[in-house]
Design a protein around this motif. Sequence first.
Motif, PDB file in Angstrom:
ATOM      1  N   PHE A   1       0.793  -1.235   0.000  1.00 61.21           N
ATOM      2  CA  PHE A   1       0.000   0.000   0.000  1.00 61.21           C
ATOM      3  C   PHE A   1       0.825   1.284   0.000  1.00 61.21           C
ATOM      4  O   PHE A   1       0.316   2.340  -0.385  1.00 61.21           O
ATOM      5  CB  PHE A   1      -0.956  -0.011   1.193  1.00 61.21           C
ATOM      6  CG  PHE A   1      -1.906  -1.173   1.176  1.00 61.21           C
ATOM      7  CD1 PHE A   1      -2.886  -1.272   0.198  1.00 61.21           C
ATOM      8  CD2 PHE A   1      -1.803  -2.191   2.107  1.00 61.21           C
ATOM      9  CE1 PHE A   1      -3.752  -2.359   0.158  1.00 61.21           C
ATOM     10  CE2 PHE A   1      -2.660  -3.279   2.079  1.00 61.21           C
ATOM     11  CZ  PHE A   1      -3.636  -3.368   1.097  1.00 61.21           C
ATOM     12  N   LEU A   2       2.083   1.196   0.418  1.00 53.86           N
ATOM     13  CA  LEU A   2       2.922   2.394   0.434  1.00 53.86           C
ATOM     14  C   LEU A   2       3.979   2.395  -0.668  1.00 53.86           C
ATOM     15  O   LEU A   2       4.600   3.429  -0.923  1.00 53.86           O
ATOM     16  CB  LEU A   2       3.608   2.534   1.802  1.00 53.86           C
ATOM     17  CG  LEU A   2       2.680   2.667   3.010  1.00 53.86           C
ATOM     18  CD1 LEU A   2       3.493   2.803   4.295  1.00 53.86           C
ATOM     19  CD2 LEU A   2       1.728   3.851   2.852  1.00 53.86           C
ATOM     20  N   TRP A   3       4.201   1.234  -1.286  1.00 51.23           N
ATOM     21  CA  TRP A   3       5.177   1.148  -2.370  1.00 51.23           C
ATOM     22  C   TRP A   3       4.505   0.781  -3.690  1.00 51.23           C
ATOM     23  O   TRP A   3       4.459   1.592  -4.621  1.00 51.23           O
ATOM     24  CB  TRP A   3       6.268   0.134  -2.013  1.00 51.23           C
ATOM     25  CG  TRP A   3       7.300  -0.079  -3.095  1.00 51.23           C
ATOM     26  CD1 TRP A   3       7.599   0.770  -4.134  1.00 51.23           C
ATOM     27  CD2 TRP A   3       8.165  -1.217  -3.251  1.00 51.23           C
ATOM     28  NE1 TRP A   3       8.594   0.235  -4.929  1.00 51.23           N
ATOM     29  CE2 TRP A   3       8.962  -0.979  -4.410  1.00 51.23           C
ATOM     30  CE3 TRP A   3       8.351  -2.390  -2.533  1.00 51.23           C
ATOM     31  CZ2 TRP A   3       9.917  -1.893  -4.853  1.00 51.23           C
ATOM     32  CZ3 TRP A   3       9.310  -3.295  -2.973  1.00 51.23           C
ATOM     33  CH2 TRP A   3      10.082  -3.044  -4.113  1.00 51.23           C
ATOM     34  N   PHE A   4       3.956  -0.419  -3.775  1.00 51.45           N
ATOM     35  CA  PHE A   4       3.417  -0.896  -5.045  1.00 51.45           C
ATOM     36  C   PHE A   4       2.272  -0.028  -5.572  1.00 51.45           C
ATOM     37  O   PHE A   4       2.277   0.374  -6.737  1.00 51.45           O
ATOM     38  CB  PHE A   4       2.941  -2.342  -4.904  1.00 51.45           C
ATOM     39  CG  PHE A   4       4.048  -3.361  -4.851  1.00 51.45           C
ATOM     40  CD1 PHE A   4       5.376  -2.991  -5.010  1.00 51.45           C
ATOM     41  CD2 PHE A   4       3.764  -4.702  -4.642  1.00 51.45           C
ATOM     42  CE1 PHE A   4       6.406  -3.933  -4.963  1.00 51.45           C
ATOM     43  CE2 PHE A   4       4.776  -5.658  -4.596  1.00 51.45           C
ATOM     44  CZ  PHE A   4       6.099  -5.274  -4.750  1.00 51.45           C
ATOM     45  N   ARG A   5       1.285   0.249  -4.738  1.00 54.71           N
ATOM     46  CA  ARG A   5       0.124   0.996  -5.231  1.00 54.71           C
ATOM     47  C   ARG A   5       0.483   2.412  -5.678  1.00 54.71           C
ATOM     48  O   ARG A   5       0.119   2.806  -6.797  1.00 54.71           O
ATOM     49  CB  ARG A   5      -0.987   1.013  -4.181  1.00 54.71           C
ATOM     50  CG  ARG A   5      -2.217   1.821  -4.611  1.00 54.71           C
ATOM     51  CD  ARG A   5      -3.395   1.577  -3.697  1.00 54.71           C
ATOM     52  NE  ARG A   5      -4.022   0.291  -3.966  1.00 54.71           N
ATOM     53  CZ  ARG A   5      -4.960  -0.255  -3.187  1.00 54.71           C
ATOM     54  NH1 ARG A   5      -5.347   0.365  -2.085  1.00 54.71           N
ATOM     55  NH2 ARG A   5      -5.503  -1.419  -3.512  1.00 54.71           N
ATOM     56  N   PRO A   6       1.202   3.194  -4.860  1.00 53.83           N
ATOM     57  CA  PRO A   6       1.545   4.549  -5.330  1.00 53.83           C
ATOM     58  C   PRO A   6       2.505   4.552  -6.517  1.00 53.83           C
ATOM     59  O   PRO A   6       2.394   5.389  -7.411  1.00 53.83           O
ATOM     60  CB  PRO A   6       2.202   5.198  -4.102  1.00 53.83           C
ATOM     61  CG  PRO A   6       1.825   4.356  -2.946  1.00 53.83           C
ATOM     62  CD  PRO A   6       1.635   2.974  -3.471  1.00 53.83           C
ATOM     63  N   ALA A   7       3.448   3.617  -6.523  1.00 56.96           N
ATOM     64  CA  ALA A   7       4.495   3.645  -7.548  1.00 56.96           C
ATOM     65  C   ALA A   7       4.079   2.977  -8.852  1.00 56.96           C
ATOM     66  O   ALA A   7       4.477   3.426  -9.938  1.00 56.96           O
ATOM     67  CB  ALA A   7       5.765   2.976  -7.010  1.00 56.96           C
ATOM     68  N   TYR A   8       3.272   1.915  -8.753  1.00 59.75           N
ATOM     69  CA  TYR A   8       3.002   1.102  -9.939  1.00 59.75           C
ATOM     70  C   TYR A   8       1.520   0.956 -10.278  1.00 59.75           C
ATOM     71  O   TYR A   8       1.167   0.213 -11.186  1.00 59.75           O
ATOM     72  CB  TYR A   8       3.638  -0.283  -9.776  1.00 59.75           C
ATOM     73  CG  TYR A   8       5.097  -0.204  -9.389  1.00 59.75           C
ATOM     74  CD1 TYR A   8       5.999   0.541 -10.150  1.00 59.75           C
ATOM     75  CD2 TYR A   8       5.573  -0.842  -8.245  1.00 59.75           C
ATOM     76  CE1 TYR A   8       7.334   0.638  -9.796  1.00 59.75           C
ATOM     77  CE2 TYR A   8       6.908  -0.753  -7.880  1.00 59.75           C
ATOM     78  CZ  TYR A   8       7.783  -0.007  -8.654  1.00 59.75           C
ATOM     79  OH  TYR A   8       9.106   0.094  -8.292  1.00 59.75           O
ATOM     80  N   GLY A   9       0.653   1.642  -9.557  1.00 56.78           N
ATOM     81  CA  GLY A   9      -0.754   1.673  -9.936  1.00 56.78           C
ATOM     82  C   GLY A   9      -1.677   0.844  -9.077  1.00 56.78           C
ATOM     83  O   GLY A   9      -2.864   1.141  -8.975  1.00 56.78           O
ATOM     84  N   ASP A  10      -1.185  -0.213  -8.460  1.00 54.74           N
ATOM     85  CA  ASP A  10      -2.010  -1.022  -7.561  1.00 54.74           C
ATOM     86  C   ASP A  10      -1.132  -2.051  -6.857  1.00 54.74           C
ATOM     87  O   ASP A  10       0.065  -2.154  -7.140  1.00 54.74           O
ATOM     88  CB  ASP A  10      -3.140  -1.727  -8.314  1.00 54.74           C
ATOM     89  CG  ASP A  10      -4.382  -1.913  -7.445  1.00 54.74           C
ATOM     90  OD1 ASP A  10      -4.244  -1.867  -6.199  1.00 54.74           O
ATOM     91  OD2 ASP A  10      -5.479  -2.107  -7.988  1.00 54.74           O
ATOM     92  N   ILE A  11      -1.755  -2.806  -5.964  1.00 56.14           N
ATOM     93  CA  ILE A  11      -1.013  -3.830  -5.232  1.00 56.14           C
ATOM     94  C   ILE A  11      -0.773  -5.044  -6.125  1.00 56.14           C
ATOM     95  O   ILE A  11      -1.460  -5.233  -7.134  1.00 56.14           O
ATOM     96  CB  ILE A  11      -1.757  -4.249  -3.947  1.00 56.14           C
ATOM     97  CG1 ILE A  11      -3.107  -4.894  -4.281  1.00 56.14           C
ATOM     98  CG2 ILE A  11      -1.938  -3.056  -3.019  1.00 56.14           C
ATOM     99  CD1 ILE A  11      -3.840  -5.452  -3.068  1.00 56.14           C
ATOM    100  N   ALA A  12       0.187  -5.856  -5.750  1.00 59.79           N
ATOM    101  CA  ALA A  12       0.502  -7.068  -6.512  1.00 59.79           C
ATOM    102  C   ALA A  12      -0.528  -8.148  -6.229  1.00 59.79           C
ATOM    103  O   ALA A  12      -0.940  -8.345  -5.087  1.00 59.79           O
ATOM    104  CB  ALA A  12       1.898  -7.567  -6.142  1.00 59.79           C
TER     105      ALA A  12
END
Length: 230
Positions: free
Chosen positions: A181-192
Amino acid sequence: MATPQFPYWLHALSIVSLILGLACAIVIALHQRSHPPKMAVMQWVWPLAALFGSVIWLALHFRAQRADEDVPMWLSVAKGASHCGAGCTLGDIIAEWLAFAFPAIAVWLGWHTVFAEKTFAVWILDYVLAFGIGIAFQYWAIVPMRDLSFGKGVTEAVKADFLSIGAWQVGMYGLMAAGQFLWFRPAYGDIAEVASPEFWFLMQIAMLGGFVTAYPVNWWLVRAGIKERM
């Protein structure tokens, strides 16, 4: 749910890390065929822990083999904490894929009603399975050492691993949430998603976080005589 756009380097790193973890687990499993550990349950614990701990747990395994009877405290505690890690690893693999294949499980556990995020609902199942498997591993460690009855063995296993598993989950859930929620979603559009290498790479990192938070708790449990020194 949007499709995350992971960079090539992260995708490649995730695959390499997962393959390395699997390779280390296989090496340990093969080595144990000719050099079985004195504690039978460690035949499961070491390979499962290597799935997330990779070369670190490969080194710990061979260090434990060399230690024989004279096991230093730090290694004994690491082995004890690895019981939790193995239980959490197997529990998470089962829970995450079950909820992925059958999303209704997450709904039953509160997705859309209690939790907006499916992740948090699945964590309930993660914990239940991790706790159950971790207690089973601890049971098979304690009972042969103390020659306990079934009921007494279960009681002692719960006493030994309740705090340990809880401490592990704090670190694991914390890093998993931060990564999603603090890396994947902001950086890449959503969670893995579960069916992605990035998810399981992050899980490897989160499991290491779980080991860090569980280690001091296991040290105290061993010092207090609640958990056996292995």
